[in-house]
Design an enzyme around this catalytic site. Structure first.
Site, PDB file in Angstrom:
ATOM      1  N   HIS A 131       0.935  -1.456  -0.172  1.00  0.00           N
ATOM      2  CA  HIS A 131      -0.054  -0.328   0.470  1.00  0.00           C
ATOM      3  C   HIS A 131       1.058   1.569  -0.349  1.00  0.00           C
ATOM      4  CE1 HIS A 131      -4.019  -1.915   1.471  1.00  0.00           C
ATOM      5  NE2 HIS A 131      -3.003  -2.551   0.705  1.00  0.00           N
ATOM      6  N   GLU A 166       1.029   3.951   1.629  1.00  0.00           N
ATOM      7  CA  GLU A 166       1.447   4.538   3.151  1.00  0.00           C
ATOM      8  C   GLU A 166       2.664   3.279   4.273  1.00  0.00           C
ATOM      9  OE1 GLU A 166      -2.818   4.452   2.904  1.00  0.00           O
ATOM     10  OE2 GLU A 166      -1.586   3.801   2.328  1.00  0.00           O
ATOM     11  N   CYS A 199      -6.526   2.306   5.478  1.00  0.00           N
ATOM     12  CA  CYS A 199      -7.515   1.006   5.770  1.00  0.00           C
ATOM     13  C   CYS A 199      -6.774   0.984   7.469  1.00  0.00           C
ATOM     14  CB  CYS A 199      -7.354  -0.314   5.053  1.00  0.00           C
ATOM     15  SG  CYS A 199      -4.948  -0.451   5.134  1.00  0.00           S
TER      16      CYS A 199
END
Length: 164
Positions: A55, A57, A85
């Site tokens: 992801h 992040e 998430c």
């Protein structure tokens, strides 16, 4: 243009890199608040890397930790185009990042206030300040466009299969 908008524009540039390789267009940057410099950039690469953990992040957190030589990202802020998430929200808490600035909220999987707010659970030893809605229209429009194109592509593929 505010400081938050300036850095969110940099996160949007990262999201566009994901879009260009047919990844969900999510991008982020991490800024060292002491000097205002971007210390890490990341964009979504799950399909490209064949890795659930890839992801935007997490990619940026990994780079920022390497740059600082520490897993603790105190004194830093993350700018991300889509609400994190549960996995990424947990990583933000674990990294001790001070603040997350979010472009678009995610009502289906967001854990910075939409479904849950993992960033501000009082029982955890660290809470993350949240700023929502920075460059929201641009972030939301990019995601909507991506998913519209994806649906159209799948529809064309299904039509082709039916003809064969």
């Amino acid at each position: 243009m505010t400081t938050d908008e300036k850095y969110m524009k940099q996160a949007i540039k990262q999201a566009k890199k994901a879009y260009a390789i047919d990844e969900v267009p999510i991008g982020c940057v991490i800024v060292n608040d002491a000097d205002g410099k971007i210390i890490a950039r990341g964009y979504n690469r799950r399909n490209t890397d064949k890795n659930t953990l890839s992801h935007a992040e997490l990619n940026a957190i990994r780079k920022a930790s390497k740059k600082l030589g520490d897993w603790r990202l105190e004194g830093c802020a993350m700018y991300v185009t889509l609400e994190p998430c549960q996995m990424c929200a947990g990583a933000l808490v674990q990294s001790r990042i001070d603040r997350v600035v979010i472009g678009s909220m995610n009502p289906k999987a967001g854990c910075a206030g939409s479904i849950l707010n993992l960033l501000q659970i009082a029982s955890f030893n660290h809470q993350v300040e949240i700023v929502q809605g920075v460059c929201q229209e641009e972030c939301s429009a990019m995601l909507s466009s991506f998913f519209k194109e994806l649906r159209e592509k799948k529809k064309r593929e299904n039509e082709t299969k039916c003809r064969v």
